[in-house]
Design an enzyme around this catalytic site. Structure first.
Site, PDB file in Angstrom:
ATOM      1  N   GLY A  54       0.800  -1.227   0.000  1.00 32.91           N
ATOM      2  CA  GLY A  54       0.000   0.000   0.000  1.00 32.91           C
ATOM      3  C   GLY A  54       0.831   1.275   0.000  1.00 32.91           C
TER       4      GLY A  54
ATOM      5  N   SER B 107       9.722  -6.781  -0.833  1.00 28.83           N
ATOM      6  CA  SER B 107      11.132  -7.150  -0.605  1.00 28.83           C
ATOM      7  C   SER B 107      11.605  -6.665   0.763  1.00 28.83           C
ATOM      8  CB  SER B 107      12.035  -6.662  -1.748  1.00 28.83           C
ATOM      9  OG  SER B 107      11.715  -5.377  -2.210  1.00 28.83           O
TER      10      SER B 107
HETATM   11  S1  ADX Z   1       7.411 -10.012  -0.835  1.00 26.07           S
HETATM   12  O1  ADX Z   1       7.469  -9.853   0.632  1.00 26.07           O
HETATM   13  O2  ADX Z   1       7.646 -11.389  -1.265  1.00 26.07           O
HETATM   14  O3  ADX Z   1       8.281  -9.035  -1.546  1.00 26.07           O
HETATM   15  P1  ADX Z   1       5.294  -9.300  -2.665  1.00 26.07           P
HETATM   16  O4  ADX Z   1       5.568  -7.888  -3.021  1.00 26.07           O
HETATM   17  O5  ADX Z   1       5.682 -10.358  -3.652  1.00 26.07           O
HETATM   18  O6  ADX Z   1       5.900  -9.612  -1.208  1.00 26.07           O
HETATM   19  O7  ADX Z   1       3.739  -9.497  -2.413  1.00 26.07           O
HETATM   20  C1  ADX Z   1       3.080  -8.626  -1.540  1.00 26.07           C
HETATM   21  C2  ADX Z   1       1.584  -8.553  -1.842  1.00 26.07           C
HETATM   22  O8  ADX Z   1       0.944  -9.747  -1.420  1.00 26.07           O
HETATM   23  C3  ADX Z   1       0.934  -7.440  -1.063  1.00 26.07           C
HETATM   24  O9  ADX Z   1       0.858  -6.248  -1.808  1.00 26.07           O
HETATM   25  C4  ADX Z   1      -0.420  -7.973  -0.744  1.00 26.07           C
HETATM   26  O10 ADX Z   1      -1.317  -7.677  -1.789  1.00 26.07           O
HETATM   27  C5  ADX Z   1      -0.247  -9.461  -0.719  1.00 26.07           C
HETATM   28  N1  ADX Z   1      -0.154 -10.107   0.610  1.00 26.07           N
HETATM   29  C6  ADX Z   1      -0.921 -11.127   1.022  1.00 26.07           C
HETATM   30  N2  ADX Z   1      -0.549 -11.557   2.249  1.00 26.07           N
HETATM   31  C7  ADX Z   1       0.487 -10.767   2.629  1.00 26.07           C
HETATM   32  C8  ADX Z   1       1.311 -10.725   3.803  1.00 26.07           C
HETATM   33  N3  ADX Z   1       1.144 -11.577   4.815  1.00 26.07           N
HETATM   34  N4  ADX Z   1       2.307  -9.785   3.860  1.00 26.07           N
HETATM   35  C9  ADX Z   1       2.464  -8.940   2.835  1.00 26.07           C
HETATM   36  N5  ADX Z   1       1.737  -8.924   1.705  1.00 26.07           N
HETATM   37  C10 ADX Z   1       0.741  -9.836   1.594  1.00 26.07           C
END
Ligand code: ADX
Length: 185
Positions: free
Chosen positions: A16, A87
């Site tokens: 967000g 990330s």
């Molecule tokens: S990352 O941590 O592996 O970099 P990434 O950017 O791919 O995350 O995915 C994040 C997206 O997954 C968020 O924008 C949200 O829509 C969704 N999401 C669902 N569950 C979670 C969670 N537990 N933490 C963060 N994002 C989540």
């Protein structure tokens, strides 16, 4: 420096924060200027390349390693790769940087919207679920976000329009010699 002019623009920040919106505006502007662009957005990568991965540290690290690997290959081939993914782990971001920098520049952009503001915006209703305990391991609420200390640019989105934020990214590319300054019509 990539012989083909490719690079990786890596947008990190909370869910967000505005990463995808800014990435979209920057990509559109680059395409308008005939730059070969490829986007790797966390939500979309998780429907394809990282389908089935969850949000444990291990799965997030795997997701980021995959994105980093693909991004570095595309940059080597000459693309401007625009990554938008939470990330959250410093080491995983550093690995993506190291892999890319073997061939091409890596520009890390911290979309530094505060947790309070992200939770207020809550575009997907996920913060509400995270605070009520319906959603576990949620970044910033019940899971860590390690703030970058080596980002090339930190963007404060509060009080700025998405267009202004995208403008800051484009200005950084110009400053780094990766984009020609726009010639007034
Ligand atoms: S990352 O941590 O592996 O970099 P990434 O950017 O791919 O995350 O995915 C994040 C997206 O997954 C968020 O924008 C949200 O829509 C969704 N999401 C669902 N569950 C979670 C969670 N537990 N933490 C963060 N994002 C989540």
């Amino acid at each position: 420096m990539s012989p083909n002019g490719g690079y990786v623009l890596w947008l990190t920040g909370l869910s967000g924060a505005g990463k995808s919106t800014i990435a979209g505006l920057v990509s559109d502007e680059l395409e308008t200027r005939s730059v070969l662009v490829e986007r790797l957005d966390g939500d979309i990568v998780r429907e394809h390349l990282s389908k089935g991965l969850g949000f444990s540290k291990e799965d997030r690290d795997t997701n980021i390693a995959r994105i980093g690997w693909v991004a570095s290959r595309l940059a080597r081939a000459g693309a401007a790769v625009v990554v938008s993914a939470i990330s959250p782990y410093d080491q995983a971001r550093r690995r993506a940087r190291a892999l890319t920098e073997e061939h091409a520049p890596f520009i890390e952009i911290w979309v530094a919207t505060s947790l309070e503001e992200c939770a207020r915006r809550d575009p997907k209703g996920l913060y509400r679920k995270a605070y009520s305990g319906e959603l576990a391991e949620f970044t910033g609420v019940s899971d860590p976000y390690e703030e970058p200390d080596d980002a090339e640019l930190r963007i404060e989105t509060e009080g700025r329009s998405p267009e202004q934020c995208a403008g800051q990214v484009l200005a950084k590319l110009v400053e780094l010699g990766l984009l020609a300054e726009e010639v007034a019509a």
